[in-house]
Design a protein around this motif. Sequence first.
Motif, PDB file in Angstrom:
ATOM      1  N   ILE A   1       1.272  31.001 108.906  1.00  0.00           N
ATOM      2  CA  ILE A   1       1.474  32.065 109.059  1.00  0.00           C
ATOM      3  C   ILE A   1       2.485  32.748 108.700  1.00  0.00           C
ATOM      4  O   ILE A   1       3.379  33.489 108.126  1.00  0.00           O
ATOM      5  CB  ILE A   1      -0.028  33.148 108.681  1.00  0.00           C
ATOM      6  CG1 ILE A   1      -0.868  32.389 107.528  1.00  0.00           C
ATOM      7  CG2 ILE A   1       0.373  34.888 108.763  1.00  0.00           C
ATOM      8  CD1 ILE A   1      -2.442  33.046 108.055  1.00  0.00           C
ATOM      9  N   ILE A   2       2.458  33.034 109.873  1.00  0.00           N
ATOM     10  CA  ILE A   2       3.923  33.332 110.563  1.00  0.00           C
ATOM     11  C   ILE A   2       5.054  32.971 110.719  1.00  0.00           C
ATOM     12  O   ILE A   2       6.108  33.160 111.957  1.00  0.00           O
ATOM     13  CB  ILE A   2       3.816  33.967 112.161  1.00  0.00           C
ATOM     14  CG1 ILE A   2       3.329  33.243 113.037  1.00  0.00           C
ATOM     15  CG2 ILE A   2       2.637  34.759 112.054  1.00  0.00           C
ATOM     16  CD1 ILE A   2       3.617  33.570 115.017  1.00  0.00           C
ATOM     17  N   LYS A   3       5.022  31.389 109.867  1.00  0.00           N
ATOM     18  CA  LYS A   3       6.012  30.344 109.912  1.00  0.00           C
ATOM     19  C   LYS A   3       6.807  29.536 111.469  1.00  0.00           C
ATOM     20  O   LYS A   3       7.539  29.749 111.473  1.00  0.00           O
ATOM     21  CB  LYS A   3       7.171  31.361 108.890  1.00  0.00           C
ATOM     22  CG  LYS A   3       6.836  31.439 107.150  1.00  0.00           C
ATOM     23  CD  LYS A   3       8.038  31.690 107.219  1.00  0.00           C
ATOM     24  CE  LYS A   3       8.053  30.226 106.693  1.00  0.00           C
ATOM     25  NZ  LYS A   3       9.742  30.791 105.264  1.00  0.00           N
TER      26      LYS A   3
ATOM     27  N   PRO B   1      13.897  39.604 110.094  1.00  0.00           N
ATOM     28  CA  PRO B   1      12.951  41.168 110.090  1.00  0.00           C
ATOM     29  C   PRO B   1      11.583  41.124 110.509  1.00  0.00           C
ATOM     30  O   PRO B   1      10.789  41.645 110.601  1.00  0.00           O
ATOM     31  CB  PRO B   1      13.681  41.178 108.229  1.00  0.00           C
ATOM     32  CG  PRO B   1      14.810  41.041 108.751  1.00  0.00           C
ATOM     33  CD  PRO B   1      15.045  39.825 108.992  1.00  0.00           C
ATOM     34  N   TYR B   2      11.363  39.776 109.699  1.00  0.00           N
ATOM     35  CA  TYR B   2       9.767  39.429 109.348  1.00  0.00           C
ATOM     36  C   TYR B   2       9.086  38.555 110.559  1.00  0.00           C
ATOM     37  O   TYR B   2       7.696  39.296 111.239  1.00  0.00           O
ATOM     38  CB  TYR B   2       9.779  38.845 108.229  1.00  0.00           C
ATOM     39  CG  TYR B   2       9.729  39.390 106.778  1.00  0.00           C
ATOM     40  CD1 TYR B   2       8.735  39.719 105.997  1.00  0.00           C
ATOM     41  CD2 TYR B   2      10.731  38.238 105.886  1.00  0.00           C
ATOM     42  CE1 TYR B   2       8.951  41.202 104.811  1.00  0.00           C
ATOM     43  CE2 TYR B   2      11.157  39.670 104.971  1.00  0.00           C
ATOM     44  CZ  TYR B   2      10.333  40.520 104.480  1.00  0.00           C
ATOM     45  OH  TYR B   2      10.950  40.989 102.495  1.00  0.00           O
ATOM     46  N   ARG B   3       9.823  37.962 110.743  1.00  0.00           N
ATOM     47  CA  ARG B   3       9.333  37.778 112.787  1.00  0.00           C
ATOM     48  C   ARG B   3       9.477  39.312 113.413  1.00  0.00           C
ATOM     49  O   ARG B   3       7.906  38.944 114.475  1.00  0.00           O
ATOM     50  CB  ARG B   3      11.280  36.990 113.366  1.00  0.00           C
ATOM     51  CG  ARG B   3      11.179  35.966 112.417  1.00  0.00           C
ATOM     52  CD  ARG B   3      11.084  34.338 113.253  1.00  0.00           C
ATOM     53  NE  ARG B   3      10.741  33.273 112.357  1.00  0.00           N
ATOM     54  CZ  ARG B   3      10.217  32.486 112.528  1.00  0.00           C
ATOM     55  NH1 ARG B   3       8.842  32.594 112.010  1.00  0.00           N
ATOM     56  NH2 ARG B   3      10.696  31.569 111.467  1.00  0.00           N
ATOM     57  N   ARG B   4       9.842  40.302 112.787  1.00  0.00           N
ATOM     58  CA  ARG B   4      10.145  40.712 114.260  1.00  0.00           C
ATOM     59  C   ARG B   4       8.651  42.106 113.005  1.00  0.00           C
ATOM     60  O   ARG B   4       7.570  42.847 114.448  1.00  0.00           O
ATOM     61  CB  ARG B   4      10.545  42.540 113.768  1.00  0.00           C
ATOM     62  CG  ARG B   4      10.846  43.499 114.761  1.00  0.00           C
ATOM     63  CD  ARG B   4      11.877  44.669 114.494  1.00  0.00           C
ATOM     64  NE  ARG B   4      11.291  45.659 114.876  1.00  0.00           N
ATOM     65  CZ  ARG B   4      11.440  47.222 114.809  1.00  0.00           C
ATOM     66  NH1 ARG B   4      13.051  47.076 114.341  1.00  0.00           N
ATOM     67  NH2 ARG B   4      11.368  48.144 115.093  1.00  0.00           N
TER      68      ARG B   4
ATOM     69  N   PHE C   1       1.672  42.877 112.145  1.00  0.00           N
ATOM     70  CA  PHE C   1       0.652  41.680 112.057  1.00  0.00           C
ATOM     71  C   PHE C   1       1.054  41.197 113.427  1.00  0.00           C
ATOM     72  O   PHE C   1       1.055  40.439 113.476  1.00  0.00           O
ATOM     73  CB  PHE C   1       0.777  41.293 110.924  1.00  0.00           C
ATOM     74  CG  PHE C   1       0.105  40.302 110.601  1.00  0.00           C
ATOM     75  CD1 PHE C   1      -1.369  40.492 110.594  1.00  0.00           C
ATOM     76  CD2 PHE C   1       0.549  39.271 110.924  1.00  0.00           C
ATOM     77  CE1 PHE C   1      -2.374  39.795 110.264  1.00  0.00           C
ATOM     78  CE2 PHE C   1      -0.215  38.021 110.636  1.00  0.00           C
ATOM     79  CZ  PHE C   1      -2.064  37.868 110.407  1.00  0.00           C
ATOM     80  N   ILE C   2      -0.298  40.756 113.734  1.00  0.00           N
ATOM     81  CA  ILE C   2      -0.189  40.260 114.976  1.00  0.00           C
ATOM     82  C   ILE C   2      -1.453  38.813 114.979  1.00  0.00           C
ATOM     83  O   ILE C   2      -2.553  39.325 114.799  1.00  0.00           O
ATOM     84  CB  ILE C   2      -0.839  40.669 116.035  1.00  0.00           C
ATOM     85  CG1 ILE C   2       0.245  42.449 116.832  1.00  0.00           C
ATOM     86  CG2 ILE C   2      -0.800  40.092 117.898  1.00  0.00           C
ATOM     87  CD1 ILE C   2       0.203  42.703 117.745  1.00  0.00           C
ATOM     88  N   VAL C   3      -1.132  38.173 115.149  1.00  0.00           N
ATOM     89  CA  VAL C   3      -1.695  36.720 115.144  1.00  0.00           C
ATOM     90  C   VAL C   3      -2.625  36.259 116.508  1.00  0.00           C
ATOM     91  O   VAL C   3      -2.307  36.068 117.708  1.00  0.00           O
ATOM     92  CB  VAL C   3      -1.699  34.806 114.876  1.00  0.00           C
ATOM     93  CG1 VAL C   3      -2.358  34.264 114.884  1.00  0.00           C
ATOM     94  CG2 VAL C   3      -1.084  35.591 113.046  1.00  0.00           C
ATOM     95  N   CYS C   4      -3.857  37.047 116.450  1.00  0.00           N
ATOM     96  CA  CYS C   4      -4.496  36.767 118.048  1.00  0.00           C
ATOM     97  C   CYS C   4      -5.329  35.223 117.904  1.00  0.00           C
ATOM     98  O   CYS C   4      -5.921  34.940 117.746  1.00  0.00           O
ATOM     99  CB  CYS C   4      -5.406  37.615 118.301  1.00  0.00           C
ATOM    100  SG  CYS C   4      -4.953  39.032 118.619  1.00  0.00           S
TER     101      CYS C   4
END
Length: 327
Positions: A64-66, A92-95, A178-181
């Motif tokens: 999802i976060i590539k 910009p999306y990495r941020r 958005f954070i993937v935990c």
Amino acid sequence: MENSKPLIEIKNLKKYFPAKKSFFGKTISNVKAVDDVSFVVNKGETLGLVGESGCGKTTTGRTIIKLYEPTSGNIIYNGVDISKLSPSKMMPYRRKMQMIFQDPYASLDSRMTVGDIIGEPIDIHNLMKGKERQDRIQYLLNKVGLNKDHVNRYPHEFSGGQRQRIGIARALAVEPEFIVCDEPISALDVSIQAQVVNMLEDLQEDMGLTYLFIAHDLSMVKHISTKIGVMYLGKIVELAESNELYKNPLHPYTKALLSAIPIPDPDMAAKNTRIVLEGETPSPIDPAPGCRFKDRCKYATERCSEKEPKLKDLGGGHCTACHLYDK
């Protein structure tokens, strides 16, 4: 949360890894780690993702976060499909999308100080410099329960819980949405786990964060999640609001998972019927047609071997993929 807008929309996401190649380098079999997964996470929500080890939870989060390039499917972030963006256009999306890793020691560079670890993403995105940068690092340390004396120390000087707090501060450094935990509490002592989860909830409320919370601990997932998805062998087999899933599990695999949750009351535990699954989890390398749970399911019929069940909404957003509920 009913009026919240979708922040993340995942449509038919697939991530395959080559398992075997021919003499000429052509892929002839794949590990289907994530296979046709779809869900939506609204702004401010927490989607819990549960399932056995190897079911594809972490791969889903990383794709999802590539951190992994998707094999196919769509990753729509705030209305923009980012699944095929180039590395430069992804910046910009990495941020906006960050990750808290499972192992707080392996994910921190042992040669860097805490200040450098937290400051690195700030430097990469050219957000601030000098005193402003130092103030930001100090603010983040305070936010996760550490203090200014920790800035010049190294990861090996901290406990597991403190290291995970450093990892959380690093994830927050660039003000993500958005954070993937990724199982952020599984490597911690039980006494520390509740502290970290409560802190994540406080941070979510203060900063308006949206989480994908990956875990094994089903009771903890219920505590923190708005919705829960149950994964089995690369597929989501059930998806529902947190309380609804626990009160009314539909898929046989979900029922087996929930029956394994320890109950602290001996009298209630004695009344609880544990569902023990027979057999082993099938290989994710080019799985056989039909339902992937069929070999371990006592309700399996001939149809389960012939046709793969689709994830179907049975009302109120409670979705399951099982032929028992086909009409």
